[in-house]
Every structure is written in C-alpha cells, then in structure tokens.
Motif scaffolding. Structure first.
Motif, PDB file in Angstrom:
ATOM      1  N   UNK A  61     -28.305 -14.110  14.663  1.00  0.00           N
ATOM      2  CA  UNK A  61     -29.431 -14.672  13.927  1.00  0.00           C
ATOM      3  C   UNK A  61     -29.067 -16.095  13.518  1.00  0.00           C
ATOM      4  N   UNK A  62     -29.931 -17.039  13.855  1.00  0.00           N
ATOM      5  CA  UNK A  62     -29.735 -18.444  13.510  1.00  0.00           C
ATOM      6  C   UNK A  62     -29.563 -18.555  11.998  1.00  0.00           C
ATOM      7  N   UNK A  63     -28.492 -19.200  11.542  1.00  0.00           N
ATOM      8  CA  UNK A  63     -28.224 -19.245  10.102  1.00  0.00           C
ATOM      9  C   UNK A  63     -29.198 -20.145   9.341  1.00  0.00           C
ATOM     10  N   UNK A  64     -29.945 -20.982  10.042  1.00  0.00           N
ATOM     11  CA  UNK A  64     -30.901 -21.853   9.372  1.00  0.00           C
ATOM     12  C   UNK A  64     -32.351 -21.370   9.502  1.00  0.00           C
ATOM     13  N   UNK A  65     -32.722 -20.853  10.675  1.00  0.00           N
ATOM     14  CA  UNK A  65     -34.131 -20.506  10.911  1.00  0.00           C
ATOM     15  C   UNK A  65     -34.408 -19.008  10.852  1.00  0.00           C
ATOM     16  N   UNK A  66     -33.366 -18.191  11.022  1.00  0.00           N
ATOM     17  CA  UNK A  66     -33.563 -16.741  11.055  1.00  0.00           C
ATOM     18  C   UNK A  66     -34.003 -16.229  12.416  1.00  0.00           C
ATOM     19  N   UNK A  67     -34.138 -17.121  13.393  1.00  0.00           N
ATOM     20  CA  UNK A  67     -34.516 -16.703  14.746  1.00  0.00           C
ATOM     21  C   UNK A  67     -33.376 -15.900  15.371  1.00  0.00           C
ATOM     22  N   UNK A  68     -33.750 -14.905  16.191  1.00  0.00           N
ATOM     23  CA  UNK A  68     -32.750 -14.059  16.839  1.00  0.00           C
ATOM     24  C   UNK A  68     -32.501 -14.537  18.261  1.00  0.00           C
ATOM     25  N   UNK A  69     -31.227 -14.567  18.648  1.00  0.00           N
ATOM     26  CA  UNK A  69     -30.828 -14.965  19.989  1.00  0.00           C
ATOM     27  C   UNK A  69     -29.903 -13.904  20.571  1.00  0.00           C
ATOM     28  N   UNK A  70     -29.952 -13.761  21.894  1.00  0.00           N
ATOM     29  CA  UNK A  70     -29.105 -12.787  22.582  1.00  0.00           C
ATOM     30  C   UNK A  70     -28.524 -13.465  23.813  1.00  0.00           C
ATOM     31  N   UNK A  71     -27.236 -13.200  24.079  1.00  0.00           N
ATOM     32  CA  UNK A  71     -26.616 -13.758  25.274  1.00  0.00           C
ATOM     33  C   UNK A  71     -25.523 -12.809  25.751  1.00  0.00           C
ATOM     34  N   UNK A  72     -25.186 -12.890  27.038  1.00  0.00           N
ATOM     35  CA  UNK A  72     -24.158 -12.060  27.642  1.00  0.00           C
ATOM     36  C   UNK A  72     -23.094 -12.990  28.227  1.00  0.00           C
ATOM     37  N   UNK A  73     -21.826 -12.686  27.924  1.00  0.00           N
ATOM     38  CA  UNK A  73     -20.710 -13.505  28.384  1.00  0.00           C
ATOM     39  C   UNK A  73     -19.667 -12.625  29.057  1.00  0.00           C
ATOM     40  N   UNK A  74     -18.927 -13.176  30.033  1.00  0.00           N
ATOM     41  CA  UNK A  74     -17.731 -12.464  30.501  1.00  0.00           C
ATOM     42  C   UNK A  74     -16.777 -12.340  29.310  1.00  0.00           C
ATOM     43  N   UNK A  75     -16.047 -11.248  29.218  1.00  0.00           N
ATOM     44  CA  UNK A  75     -15.179 -11.019  28.066  1.00  0.00           C
ATOM     45  C   UNK A  75     -14.148 -12.100  27.836  1.00  0.00           C
ATOM     46  N   UNK A  76     -13.681 -12.738  28.904  1.00  0.00           N
ATOM     47  CA  UNK A  76     -12.661 -13.777  28.764  1.00  0.00           C
ATOM     48  C   UNK A  76     -13.259 -15.174  28.553  1.00  0.00           C
ATOM     49  N   UNK A  77     -14.591 -15.266  28.497  1.00  0.00           N
ATOM     50  CA  UNK A  77     -15.270 -16.552  28.301  1.00  0.00           C
ATOM     51  C   UNK A  77     -14.948 -17.113  26.921  1.00  0.00           C
ATOM     52  N   UNK A  78     -14.664 -18.397  26.858  1.00  0.00           N
ATOM     53  CA  UNK A  78     -14.457 -19.063  25.572  1.00  0.00           C
ATOM     54  C   UNK A  78     -15.799 -19.472  24.991  1.00  0.00           C
ATOM     55  N   UNK A  79     -16.167 -18.853  23.888  1.00  0.00           N
ATOM     56  CA  UNK A  79     -17.420 -19.165  23.202  1.00  0.00           C
ATOM     57  C   UNK A  79     -17.172 -20.232  22.149  1.00  0.00           C
ATOM     58  N   UNK A  80     -18.186 -21.051  21.883  1.00  0.00           N
ATOM     59  CA  UNK A  80     -18.101 -22.028  20.808  1.00  0.00           C
ATOM     60  C   UNK A  80     -18.418 -21.335  19.494  1.00  0.00           C
ATOM     61  N   UNK A  81     -17.543 -21.536  18.517  1.00  0.00           N
ATOM     62  CA  UNK A  81     -17.716 -20.968  17.185  1.00  0.00           C
ATOM     63  C   UNK A  81     -17.891 -22.139  16.219  1.00  0.00           C
ATOM     64  N   UNK A  82     -19.000 -22.186  15.475  1.00  0.00           N
ATOM     65  CA  UNK A  82     -19.209 -23.310  14.555  1.00  0.00           C
ATOM     66  C   UNK A  82     -18.339 -23.180  13.306  1.00  0.00           C
ATOM     67  N   UNK A 143     -26.290 -29.968  10.641  1.00  0.00           N
ATOM     68  CA  UNK A 143     -27.440 -29.432   9.913  1.00  0.00           C
ATOM     69  C   UNK A 143     -26.966 -28.838   8.600  1.00  0.00           C
ATOM     70  N   UNK A 144     -27.869 -28.789   7.637  1.00  0.00           N
ATOM     71  CA  UNK A 144     -27.577 -28.076   6.408  1.00  0.00           C
ATOM     72  C   UNK A 144     -28.865 -27.582   5.786  1.00  0.00           C
ATOM     73  N   UNK A 145     -28.733 -26.520   5.003  1.00  0.00           N
ATOM     74  CA  UNK A 145     -29.906 -25.960   4.350  1.00  0.00           C
ATOM     75  C   UNK A 145     -29.510 -24.911   3.329  1.00  0.00           C
ATOM     76  N   UNK A 146     -30.457 -24.611   2.444  1.00  0.00           N
ATOM     77  CA  UNK A 146     -30.242 -23.604   1.408  1.00  0.00           C
ATOM     78  C   UNK A 146     -30.466 -22.230   2.025  1.00  0.00           C
TER      79      UNK A 146
END
Length: 157
Positions: A61-82, A143-146
């Motif tokens: 869930x997007x931490x600013x908008x609340x929109x839901x996202x889904x994605x599939x990655x290979x297990x060894x894929x390096x994901x970006x973590x904010x 980005x920032x928000x309450x």
C-alpha cells in the motif's frame, strides 16, 4: 561550486533507497512497487518450476496515497527499499492552506498541506476538540505527508 552542488544532490538522491533481495523482505517492510514507496501488506513465495526459480509476490500500500500495488519478482531480485523517516510535530494551527507545526527542538514548519481522506478528517476532528495533538509526518523519495495524529499528552508521559 555548481559541480559540488550537483554531486551533493546525486548523493542525496542515492540515499533515498537501498537494495534488498526479494526473499529477505517481510510483511510490514517498505519496498518500491511501480516506482512508489509502499508498505508490504502481503507477501508470498511460489516454488520454482521446470524453467525458473522461486518467485516472490508482493502486495503493498502506497504510504502517501493508500493505493494498492502488486508485483512479482524472482526471489534473488534486488528490490529497491525506500529510506522512510518519521517525525512527530506539534500541531499549532492552519494558515493559508498549510499547517503550522512545531518540531521538538522548537523549529517551525509552514510547508505541509493538511492531509486528505481519513487522516484529514482526524486532523479536523482534533482541531475542533481544541486539545494539543501531534501529527506524524513521513518523508521518503522526495515526498512527505501527514499519515496520522496522536494526543500530545500521551507523548509527554
């Protein structure tokens, strides 16, 4: 001098995310999905088939908008973590469409708009109660928000 500023900006931008293997992510972690900073609400692993390795399905869930996202990655894929930062500010008031909020060190901010949706209603409700309260501001990836409020009295104890 302009070259130094450009270097600083690129360094600052590079710090907004870091890499982590999809297998290492867990529920409630943060991850970038579809180029948006999300909190993981569901994560599952499927076994690899005849021609491929294990896959990790992440729902966030997007931490600013609340929109839901889904994605599939290979297990060894390096994901970006904010890199997500949270700061509580004391709510002082509203002026010209922005909130007046004060940090713990007494510094003031006048650059954050009131939130929309449920959190916006929560802020309005607390304003009408006329009791001190705090707003939690989250910032990441420019980005920032309450994202919430809490009573100022319980924080002081």
């Amino acid at each position: 001098m302009a070259a130094l500023e450009a270097d600083f900006e690129s360094t600052d931008e590079a710090k907004s995310t870091y890499s982590k293997q999809a297998f290492a992510l867990k529920k409630n972690d943060h991850v970038m999905l579809k180029d948006r900073p999300c909190k993981i609400v569901e994560i599952s692993t499927t076994e690899g088939g005849k021609h491929g390795g294990e896959k990790v399905t992440i729902v966030g869930v997007d931490i600013f908008t609340g929109d839901e996202y889904k994605d599939v990655f290979p297990g060894t894929h390096n994901c970006d973590v904010p890199n997500v930062y949270r700061v509580d500010y004391e709510f002082i008031g509203l002026s010209d469409g922005v909130m007046e909020i004060m940090a713990e060190d007494g510094s003031m901010r006048y650059d954050i708009k009131p939130p929309q949706g449920d959190v916006g209603h929560e802020v309005q409700s607390r304003i009408h109660r006329d009791k001190p309260f705090l707003v939690t501001v989250v910032s990441t990836c420019g980005e920032e928000g309450v994202i919430g409020t809490k009573s100022a009295e319980t924080e002081r104890k």
